[in-house]
Write an enzyme that holds these catalytic residues in place. Sequence first.
Site, PDB file in Angstrom:
ATOM      1  CG  ASP A  12       1.844   9.280  -7.524  1.00  0.00           C
ATOM      2  OD1 ASP A  12       1.126   9.540  -8.512  1.00  0.00           O
ATOM      3  OD2 ASP A  12       1.379   8.900  -6.436  1.00  0.00           O
ATOM      4  CG  ASN A  71      -2.306   8.389   0.036  1.00  0.00           C
ATOM      5  OD1 ASN A  71      -2.151   8.575  -1.182  1.00  0.00           O
ATOM      6  ND2 ASN A  71      -1.572   7.523   0.709  1.00  0.00           N
ATOM      7  CG  HIS A  72       1.759   9.877   1.113  1.00  0.00           C
ATOM      8  ND1 HIS A  72       1.829   9.289   2.361  1.00  0.00           N
ATOM      9  CD2 HIS A  72       1.863   8.865   0.214  1.00  0.00           C
ATOM     10  CE1 HIS A  72       1.983   7.975   2.213  1.00  0.00           C
ATOM     11  NE2 HIS A  72       1.994   7.697   0.928  1.00  0.00           N
TER      12      HIS A  72
HETATM   13 FE   FE2 Z   1       2.041   8.271  -4.576  1.00  0.00          FE
HETATM   14 FE   FE2 Z   2      -0.900   8.063  -2.804  1.00  0.00          FE
END
Ligand code: FE2
Ligand code: FE2
Length: 263
Positions: A12, A71-72
């Site tokens: 990420d 999720n974002h």
């Molecule tokens: Fe993340």
């Molecule tokens: Fe996430």
Amino acid sequence: MEKPFTIIAIGDIVGKPGRNIVREGLASLRERYGADFVVANGENAAGGNAITPTAVEEFLALGIDVVTTGNHVWDNKEIEKIIDTEPRLLRPANYPEGVAGRGHGIYESRAGGKRVCVVNMMGRVHMAPLECPFRTFDRIFLDVAGKADIIIVDFHAEATSEKRAFGWYLDGRASAVFGTHTHVQTADEEILPGGTGYITDIGMSGSFNSVIGMDTEKSIQRFLRLTKIKYDVAAGNEKLNGIVFRFSGEGKTVAIERILLEK
Ligand SMILES: [Fe+2]
Ligand SMILES: [Fe+2]
């Protein structure tokens, strides 16, 4: 022996510090490992908790082949402008039918001559109740088997138990399964008996003077006050986390190595 096909997955990418270290470090990583294909999770690229078309363009211009999310993905509405039209941008495959975007794709590698299927999936433990990730993979596998030489899965999930169960469930079918979302790299990389490379979480790319990429003081206050306090992206001590998988001609993992790139 033929050189094993090599994929780097980057954890990420959080805010500007994450984008910086990826921009500065990717070319040397690619050379060091002889990477044929690169994927990166970009769900936190914009302001730490979203992704924008500009960030996606930046990653693709750097030579990242596929950008996964989690999720974002929906947190900045701008992304809706390209989610249906940019095939190299994925969102979790287990969103319900009819949701914009796509959860997997098959891509011709620029080097090494392979068809790489990348699947993005999200867990359900301590996360939104999406469709079952296990059964969603079954359906995708039926669809892509025979059309791809290598299948890799970014499993964006919170619980180590769900992630390890998912890895074992895919063993022998996926070439590799790597976890994202927790932003903390785990030390359990291994090759499962059926030849699937596995790690619970590949970590994050961004500021490590932080609580999972965000400003430490703001994060501490959220826990102390239990009220909503706006996060800020942290600064300094930038590092890149990821994983390298090397694959046999049959699409099995033959080597797996964690990446920690420091400035
Ligand atoms: Fe993340
Ligand atoms: Fe996430």
